[in-house]
Write an enzyme that holds these catalytic residues in place. Sequence first.
Site, PDB file in Angstrom:
ATOM      1  N   LYS A 111       0.819  -1.208   0.000  1.00 35.46           N
ATOM      2  CA  LYS A 111       0.000   0.000   0.000  1.00 35.46           C
ATOM      3  C   LYS A 111       0.855   1.261   0.000  1.00 35.46           C
ATOM      4  O   LYS A 111       0.474   2.289  -0.538  1.00 35.46           O
ATOM      5  CB  LYS A 111      -0.889   0.016   1.247  1.00 35.46           C
ATOM      6  CG  LYS A 111      -1.729  -1.226   1.331  1.00 35.46           C
ATOM      7  CD  LYS A 111      -3.093  -0.938   1.914  1.00 35.46           C
ATOM      8  CE  LYS A 111      -3.921  -2.199   1.879  1.00 35.46           C
ATOM      9  NZ  LYS A 111      -5.282  -1.964   1.477  1.00 35.46           N
ATOM     10  N   ARG A 112       1.990   1.160   0.628  1.00 33.84           N
ATOM     11  CA  ARG A 112       2.884   2.320   0.719  1.00 33.84           C
ATOM     12  C   ARG A 112       3.272   2.827  -0.673  1.00 33.84           C
ATOM     13  O   ARG A 112       3.604   3.981  -0.858  1.00 33.84           O
ATOM     14  CB  ARG A 112       4.149   1.930   1.507  1.00 33.84           C
ATOM     15  CG  ARG A 112       4.923   3.105   2.005  1.00 33.84           C
ATOM     16  CD  ARG A 112       4.233   3.785   3.212  1.00 33.84           C
ATOM     17  NE  ARG A 112       4.411   5.227   3.140  1.00 33.84           N
ATOM     18  CZ  ARG A 112       3.406   6.085   2.887  1.00 33.84           C
ATOM     19  NH1 ARG A 112       2.200   5.660   2.695  1.00 33.84           N
ATOM     20  NH2 ARG A 112       3.630   7.392   2.850  1.00 33.84           N
TER      21      ARG A 112
END
Length: 493
Positions: free
Chosen positions: A256-257
Amino acid sequence: MTSITPARVRYAPSPTGDPHIGNIRTAIWTWLYARHTGGQFIVRLEDTDQTREVPGSLERILGSLEWLGLTWDEGPDIGGPYAPYVQSQRLDLYHAATDRLLAEGNAYRCFCTPEELDEMRKRQQAEKRAPGYEGRCRDIPSEIAEARALDEHFVVRFKVPREGSTTVEDLLRGPVTVENRTLDDFVILKSDRFPTYHLAHVVDDTAMKITHVTRGDEWLPSAPRHALLFDALRYPRPMYVHNPVILAPGGGKLSKRHGAKSALEYAEDGYLPDALLNFLCITGWGHGDETVMSRQRLIEVFDIGNISLAPATFDAERLNWMNGMYLRQMPERELAELFARRLEIDLPADVPRPLDRSFVEEFTPLIRERIELLTDVLPLVDFYYQSEVPTPPVEQFLTKRWKDQATAAAHALGAAASDLDAIGEWDAETLEATLRATATRIDAKAGDLFSLVRLAVTGKSVTPPLFESMVIVGVGPCVDRLRAAEAAIRAVA
RNA sequence: GCCCUCAUCGUCUAGCGGUCAGGACGGGACCCUUUCAAGGUCCAGACAGGGGUUCGACUCCCCUUGGGGGCACCA
């Protein structure tokens, strides 16, 4: 077009949460392959690990497919000729296969406890040897094993031949061969009587007449085990298509980063399903010089054999660009409807719902080329919905041409207000002509005057086209805001 | 540690023995222009290294290096 054999392919997710974006890409390719060949796309739930199950996963998984337009021909919700499509409801089949393997000497019961196996692994690590089951229970006579099975926990392991090698056929890379001695006796049935992936895959893909097994290439190393299982059960082996993973921009796993989200999150964040579909499809696959391809076009030209072998990096910027392309190509009316729905989510609560569609249609052409995501709409149009636009801080007016020119700036705004107040036709052409005349009269460049007006009327320095916007805002508010700005600047002059 | 696998611009890719190594995203410049975009034109930018095979290698083979993956009663 040459004749193509219809493929029966499947997407087989586990209900452990939202599917990863790489997993979704595999689903897209698989679906395209089915549609391209006029075959079937099947969804099967692989819920053989009760401990990892996340409630609601199936709904989210099917919701993702639905949103992307990946229609399925058979599946957990709609059934089909090989139902059920949920592995936990097919245990009898796995047990029957296991019994056969046991009876024919291709499998055996293993009574080693988790603690013992753990100990074994630690020892192997300490001795710098390859981890893997060493076959302690491999040669227990079957009568003894059967007796022990009555009151002892056990798993069933496949008896991998100690000699020779196994070759699997992968559509993308050709034959892949491993030495059998590098394989250990893997578990096919767990002590809770559920199958492991290995067994379930072989049994179900055979039962469901799957022609091509598409999956991530993390499975490639265990493909030979599966081949051995197919052979032992005397099932024909399917063709394999192991596709590479998607990498994060810096290398390593995508998370997700790095801007990677689940399909449903992309939906929430204002992406178009066709754009995501197109983007994911062309990361790791290509068709000549074409990049923007409609769903129909993709179905037409998709060639599963052309998937590139090197792992591709996720390029969020390219996805955004792609989304913008689709937004710009969309018929205006449809686009306005999307804008309206998005604004109904994003606009402050005091703006009454439902939004007036014809009003949205008025400004849609003004912003359609200025956005990449639906979430870009709000900051571009919020001032259309505000009855009051507070005058921005005076410093914002006094930049560039107007730096240290407070008196002149105030005068310019005043002149613009007066001139606008006097005109009868309130349309974009008249507004522009009027304000250009104002600029000439006060000896300012048109662009410099426009920037003051823009800021006063909209409260922003970046907006959709000014004159059309002023038409939407209306004559009264425009003149009022110009006067207010004039007064504010005069106060500090 | 062992096994599998991959390798063209920063990124996604085209190429499938003979090309000025093409396109797209991103970057830069210019044009257009009331801001921001969109659009248009142009520019920079790659065959990981070393051996072979061949008249000729980005293309075929080997090695090295580098990347990715696997080695669970998870999938």
